[in-house]
Design a protein around this motif. Structure first.
Motif: not given
Lengths: 304, 262
Positions: A78-79, A99-100, A114-115, A140-142
């Motif tokens: 993940g980046a 994106l998911a 998200l949480e 960062i969530a992505a």
């Protein structure tokens, strides 16, 4: 096995060498800092590792797979590269769902990330209404969406307020403690010092150091901080001490002398002989910032 | 591929693209139809690359589509803008970094985008057609145009009219995608599209004279009209497909090879 391994990795943009013959090895687990002034090649290195750009020469692997075949490790990485990127008119949740879907990740994971970054309550708002700090959290969530074994974050605390910085730092530490490898690039040394177990120092594409943080600081030893009574004497004092064989640097009205505390009297004597009175003379343990300055020979926020 | 298409369709659901794409296409479709019926036979409803519409043409079995067909280039430009923006926004927003990192097979990413944009464009054209058709009868009555020839083949005419129009608009969209990927700038892409349709093809046509019918705009328009006096539908469609394949080859090669530096 190394998570990241580069061998003589080089990338040129025209005449500019962004990354030069880089030999770097990052083992699995923990938080690793990628440090260097702006324009030092950190983002280029990250782009190379993610398969976004191709190297001019040299090789590199991520999880043992060559960077020429990023598909082999994309699902494990993940980046966040050079700031968050989203469709501004879509909500945070829809952006992440988009994106998911691309990665084949269920929507439940979107709620989890998200949480994790504290955006669950604001997830219905369009991303364009978010502050810079909230956008950074969304980025960062992505990056967290694929539940990555390797998380690569380029300047993750940009735009965050102090509380946000502490939160992200805590998050990074937690992710590192869970056994993931977290690579954090930053030009903010305090951030790196507080969060990282190891670091790699890069300047203009050259690797200056790679290893545990403690090794770097201990290797650097201490220094003497000398402050002349008159600010106008700072340059003269630095030149004088340099002419006597010491390695010196100037920062914020102080002359930093690369020498053990036992030589403080010699420094004081040299200044007095030249007609300069010191209003402060104190030994200091080297901080990461001192080490960085000595290694890179420039302030940490040097322009690109 | 399905993952990529679903992801792309999610982003195409952005209000700006929905309003900009479907809204503008519907608006231009309505405007074109009104203009054609109101000015039928006066010779004033012409743009570069369009022809004067006569009352007899409107009274033909496919007369209800005359407005959409005559101004198909205008609707095509809307598609060109939407397709170009879809490509350029990924770059300007930096989203391309996330997309390529998540799915390194770039041709799959591009293929998914194209499938999603085709679906979006078909839907937008359908909405525009559905909005225009109910209005046509009233316009015909007010303009004194007989609709007797429309009735016997109404459904067939609507389906083929929609099909031809959609093909034309899709070809403009493909051109937009190619220009967008090459230039990475929405503004430049739009300028090139509009400049080509309104100016360049006209000037080129004056130079080529008999060869004008082979130019993209003329070929696409012939497709929208189901063929023209200069070119049969099948020939126009083949030519359009050749242009589209060439554009897609350029777009795919560029997208596959170019560094993601955004």
């Amino acid at each position: 096995m190394s998570v990241i391994c580069t061998e003589r990795l080089t990338r040129r943009f025209g005449n500019v060498v962004a990354v030069r013959d880089l030999d770097l090895e990052i083992s699995g687990g923990g938080v690793v800092g990628l440090v260097g002034p702006n324009g030092s090649g950190k983002s280029t290195l990250i782009r190379l590792l993610l398969g976004l750009i191709k190297p001019t020469s040299g090789t590199a692997t991520v999880f043992g797979a060559p960077i020429s075949h990023p598909r082999a490790y994309a699902a494990r990485v993940g980046a966040l590269v050079e700031g968050p990127a989203f469709v501004p008119t879509l909500s945070a949740r829809t952006n992440l769902r988009s994106l998911a879907r691309l990665r084949g990740i269920p929507n439940g994971r979107v709620e989890e990330v998200l949480e994790a970054v504290g955006l669950l309550d604001r997830s219905k708002e369009p991303a364009k209404r978010f502050s810079l700090g909230m956008k950074q959290r969304l980025g960062i969530a992505a990056a967290l969406l694929p539940d990555p074994e390797l998380l690569v974050l380029d300047e993750p605390t940009n735009g965050l307020d102090p509380a946000g910085i502490v939160e992200i730092r805590t998050l990074l530490r937690r992710l590192g403690d869970e056994g993931r490898t977290v690579v954090v690039s930053s030009h903010l040394l305090s951030e790196i010092e507080a969060a990282c177990d190891a670091l790699a120092v890069i300047r203009y594409g050259d690797l200056l150091f790679s290893g545990p943080m403690s090794e770097l600081v201990s290797r650097a030893g201490g220094c003497i901080e000398a402050q002349p009574e008159h600010i106008a004497d700072v340059t003269r004092l630095a030149e004088l001490l340099a002419s006597r064989g010491w390695t010196v640097s100037v920062r914020e009205g102080d002359v930093l002398v690369d020498a053990p505390a036992s030589q403080a009297a010699d420094v004081n004597r040299a200044a007095a002989e030249a007609g300069m009175t010191l209003c402060a003379l104190r030994p200091r343990n080297a901080s990461l910032e001192d080490v960085f300055l000595r290694m890179t020979g420039e302030p940490q926020e040097a322009p690109a | 591929m399905i993952r990529v298409v679903r992801s792309e369709l999610t982003r195409l659901g952005s209000p700006s693209l929905l309003l900009g794409g479907i809204g503008l296409m519907t608006f231009f479709g309505l405007l074109a139809t009104v203009v054609v019926f109101v000015t039928a036979g006066s010779g004033s409803a012409t743009l570069p690359g369009t022809q004067n519409i006569t009352v007899a043409m409107l009274e033909a079995p496919d007369g209800m589509f005359a407005g959409l067909q005559t101004f198909a280039g205008m609707l095509g430009i809307v598609a060109l803008v939407v397709w170009a923006m879809s490509a350029t926004t990924d770059v300007s927003s930096g989203l391309i970094r996330l997309l390529v990192q998540a799915e390194p097979r770039r041709l799959l990413l591009l293929g998914g985008k194209i499938v999603a944009l085709v679906a979006f464009t078909c839907a937008a054209t359908l909405v525009a057609t559905v909005m225009v058709m109910p209005m046509v009868q009233g316009l015909a009555n007010s303009a004194g145009v007989s609709t007797a020839a429309w009735q016997p083949h109404l459904v067939h005419t609507m389906i083929t009219g929609y099909f031809h129009l959609t093909l034309c608009i899709l070809l403009w969209g493909v051109a937009g995608l190619c220009i967008g990927i090459l230039t990475r700038s929405a503004g430049i892409s739009i300028a090139i599209g509009i400049g080509y349709l309104l100016v360049f093809e006209g000037v080129l046509g004056m130079l080529l004279r008999s060869g004008q019918k082979w130019l993209p705009g003329a070929a696409f328009k012939a497709i929208a009209s189901g063929g023209s006096a200069d070119m049969a539908f099948t020939t126009a469609l083949l030519l359009g497909v050749v242009y589209a394949l060439a554009a897609l080859a350029v777009a795919a090669t560029t997208f596959q090879r170019r560094d993601v530096t955004a």
